[in-house]
Design a protein around this motif. Sequence first.
Motif, mmCIF file in Angstrom:
data_model
loop_
_atom_site.group_PDB
_atom_site.id
_atom_site.type_symbol
_atom_site.label_atom_id
_atom_site.label_comp_id
_atom_site.label_asym_id
_atom_site.label_seq_id
_atom_site.Cartn_x
_atom_site.Cartn_y
_atom_site.Cartn_z
ATOM 1 N N ALA A 85 3.352 9.357 2.010
ATOM 2 C CA ALA A 85 4.111 10.539 1.601
ATOM 3 C C ALA A 85 3.234 11.774 1.568
ATOM 4 O O ALA A 85 2.011 11.693 1.399
ATOM 5 N N VAL A 86 3.882 12.923 1.717
ATOM 6 C CA VAL A 86 3.260 14.211 1.467
ATOM 7 C C VAL A 86 3.754 14.656 0.098
ATOM 8 O O VAL A 86 4.960 14.643 -0.165
ATOM 9 N N LEU A 87 2.835 15.034 -0.752
ATOM 10 C CA LEU A 87 3.160 15.427 -2.118
ATOM 11 C C LEU A 87 2.736 16.872 -2.340
ATOM 12 O O LEU A 87 1.573 17.220 -2.108
ATOM 13 N N HIS A 88 3.676 17.706 -2.777
ATOM 14 C CA HIS A 88 3.372 19.106 -3.060
ATOM 15 C C HIS A 88 2.230 19.181 -4.069
ATOM 16 O O HIS A 88 2.217 18.448 -5.061
ATOM 17 N N HIS A 89 1.291 20.050 -3.831
ATOM 18 C CA HIS A 89 0.049 20.084 -4.610
ATOM 19 C C HIS A 89 0.215 20.413 -6.087
ATOM 20 O O HIS A 89 -0.586 19.976 -6.899
ATOM 21 N N VAL A 110 14.475 8.787 -2.980
ATOM 22 C CA VAL A 110 13.035 8.544 -3.119
ATOM 23 C C VAL A 110 12.797 7.481 -4.193
ATOM 24 O O VAL A 110 11.968 6.582 -4.017
ATOM 25 N N GLU A 111 13.537 7.563 -5.285
ATOM 26 C CA GLU A 111 13.391 6.561 -6.342
ATOM 27 C C GLU A 111 13.731 5.162 -5.834
ATOM 28 O O GLU A 111 13.054 4.186 -6.182
ATOM 29 N N GLU A 112 14.747 5.053 -4.959
ATOM 30 C CA GLU A 112 15.087 3.753 -4.362
ATOM 31 C C GLU A 112 13.919 3.236 -3.519
ATOM 32 O O GLU A 112 13.593 2.047 -3.548
ATOM 33 N N VAL A 113 13.294 4.133 -2.762
ATOM 34 C CA VAL A 113 12.131 3.747 -1.958
ATOM 35 C C VAL A 113 11.007 3.255 -2.868
ATOM 36 O O VAL A 113 10.378 2.229 -2.596
ATOM 37 N N LEU A 114 10.765 3.972 -3.957
ATOM 38 C CA LEU A 114 9.683 3.591 -4.873
ATOM 39 C C LEU A 114 9.942 2.238 -5.524
ATOM 40 O O LEU A 114 9.000 1.517 -5.848
ATOM 41 N N GLU A 115 11.207 1.887 -5.714
ATOM 42 C CA GLU A 115 11.550 0.595 -6.303
ATOM 43 C C GLU A 115 11.455 -0.546 -5.293
ATOM 44 O O GLU A 115 11.459 -1.707 -5.674
ATOM 45 N N SER A 116 11.362 -0.212 -4.004
ATOM 46 C CA SER A 116 11.277 -1.237 -2.963
ATOM 47 C C SER A 116 9.850 -1.776 -2.870
ATOM 48 O O SER A 116 8.944 -1.297 -3.544
ATOM 49 N N ASP A 117 9.681 -2.757 -1.996
ATOM 50 C CA ASP A 117 8.343 -3.314 -1.771
ATOM 51 C C ASP A 117 7.755 -2.841 -0.441
ATOM 52 O O ASP A 117 6.881 -3.479 0.127
ATOM 53 N N LYS A 118 8.239 -1.710 0.058
ATOM 54 C CA LYS A 118 7.804 -1.200 1.366
ATOM 55 C C LYS A 118 6.530 -0.363 1.257
ATOM 56 O O LYS A 118 6.344 0.376 0.296
ATOM 57 N N PRO A 119 5.658 -0.443 2.277
ATOM 58 C CA PRO A 119 4.525 0.479 2.326
ATOM 59 C C PRO A 119 5.037 1.896 2.589
ATOM 60 O O PRO A 119 5.984 2.079 3.372
ATOM 61 N N VAL A 120 4.425 2.874 1.934
ATOM 62 C CA VAL A 120 4.896 4.254 2.014
ATOM 63 C C VAL A 120 3.715 5.196 2.221
ATOM 64 O O VAL A 120 2.664 5.038 1.599
ATOM 65 N N LEU A 128 0.834 -1.193 0.000
ATOM 66 C CA LEU A 128 0.000 0.000 0.000
ATOM 67 C C LEU A 128 0.873 1.249 0.000
ATOM 68 O O LEU A 128 1.830 1.350 0.765
ATOM 69 N N ARG A 129 0.502 2.189 -0.860
ATOM 70 C CA ARG A 129 1.211 3.463 -0.927
ATOM 71 C C ARG A 129 0.190 4.578 -1.055
ATOM 72 O O ARG A 129 -0.627 4.574 -1.970
ATOM 73 N N ILE A 130 0.266 5.503 -0.101
ATOM 74 C CA ILE A 130 -0.669 6.624 -0.070
ATOM 75 C C ILE A 130 0.132 7.919 -0.026
ATOM 76 O O ILE A 130 1.108 8.028 0.718
ATOM 77 N N ALA A 131 -0.321 8.898 -0.815
ATOM 78 C CA ALA A 131 0.242 10.246 -0.754
ATOM 79 C C ALA A 131 -0.886 11.203 -0.394
ATOM 80 O O ALA A 131 -2.015 11.050 -0.871
ATOM 81 N N LYS A 162 5.328 10.681 -11.073
ATOM 82 C CA LYS A 162 5.392 9.228 -10.862
ATOM 83 C C LYS A 162 4.615 8.841 -9.599
ATOM 84 O O LYS A 162 3.870 7.856 -9.597
ATOM 85 N N VAL A 163 4.774 9.613 -8.538
ATOM 86 C CA VAL A 163 4.053 9.335 -7.296
ATOM 87 C C VAL A 163 2.550 9.464 -7.526
ATOM 88 O O VAL A 163 1.770 8.612 -7.086
ATOM 89 N N ARG A 164 2.126 10.492 -8.239
ATOM 90 C CA ARG A 164 0.691 10.658 -8.523
ATOM 91 C C ARG A 164 0.134 9.452 -9.283
ATOM 92 O O ARG A 164 -1.008 9.049 -9.076
ATOM 93 N N LYS A 165 0.953 8.887 -10.154
ATOM 94 C CA LYS A 165 0.516 7.755 -10.967
ATOM 95 C C LYS A 165 0.481 6.450 -10.159
ATOM 96 O O LYS A 165 -0.417 5.631 -10.322
ATOM 97 N N GLU A 166 1.460 6.245 -9.264
ATOM 98 C CA GLU A 166 1.624 4.962 -8.577
ATOM 99 C C GLU A 166 0.957 4.887 -7.203
ATOM 100 O O GLU A 166 0.756 3.795 -6.687
ATOM 101 N N PHE A 167 0.654 6.007 -6.578
ATOM 102 C CA PHE A 167 0.104 6.036 -5.218
ATOM 103 C C PHE A 167 -1.388 6.334 -5.263
ATOM 104 O O PHE A 167 -1.888 6.927 -6.216
ATOM 105 N N GLU A 168 -2.075 5.950 -4.200
ATOM 106 C CA GLU A 168 -3.418 6.467 -3.978
ATOM 107 C C GLU A 168 -3.210 7.873 -3.424
ATOM 108 O O GLU A 168 -2.522 8.051 -2.410
#
Length: 175
Positions: free
Chosen positions: A131-135, A119-129, A2-5, A144-150
């Motif tokens: 994140a706060v994403l600048h609007h 951050v790219e290394e984190v995204l390539e991992s299998d860890k739950p994340v 699970l990955r949420i921003a 990439k985060v907008r595409k891959e995260f909820e």
Amino acid sequence: MLRIAVTGSPGVGKSTVVAKVAKKLAGQPGFKIGGIQTAEIREEGQREGFSILDLATGKTGTLSHIKGSGPRLGKYHVNPETLERIGAGALRNALSCDFIVIDEIGPMELISGSFVAAVEEVLESDKPVLAVLHHSSRHPLARKVRKEFEVLTVNVKNRDELPEKIYNCFASQPL
């Protein structure tokens, strides 16, 4: 995995939402959280800058300040050395944790190539994340985060209930 921003307007409470979720998850026995958390530096009621905290080690430093000599972003001078030492270092070390917090993926942090790479290394991992994403960032990493995260938008109406909602999402997953 699970990955949420969370995103939203400046000052709406994005970092507060993330901090509340992280604190609740950190209370689970044997559960290790890594990553970074930012906070406002206030003097006489005015925001003067931002601090950055390594959640696993407790190391802290000044990410940006109105008084400084680093690259200027708006009224703040970003401290690239602190961003790389504490920020990128915390994210790389977080790869050995159960859960990763990234507060924030925004213009200040994206100044550093080392931070972006971490951050790219984190995204390539299998860890739950979480994140706060600048609007409004159009940086390739933000896209990439907008595409891959909820992506959840924090606003005045939902910011009080979002921490519990997000916590429940992560708590219901095998971590």
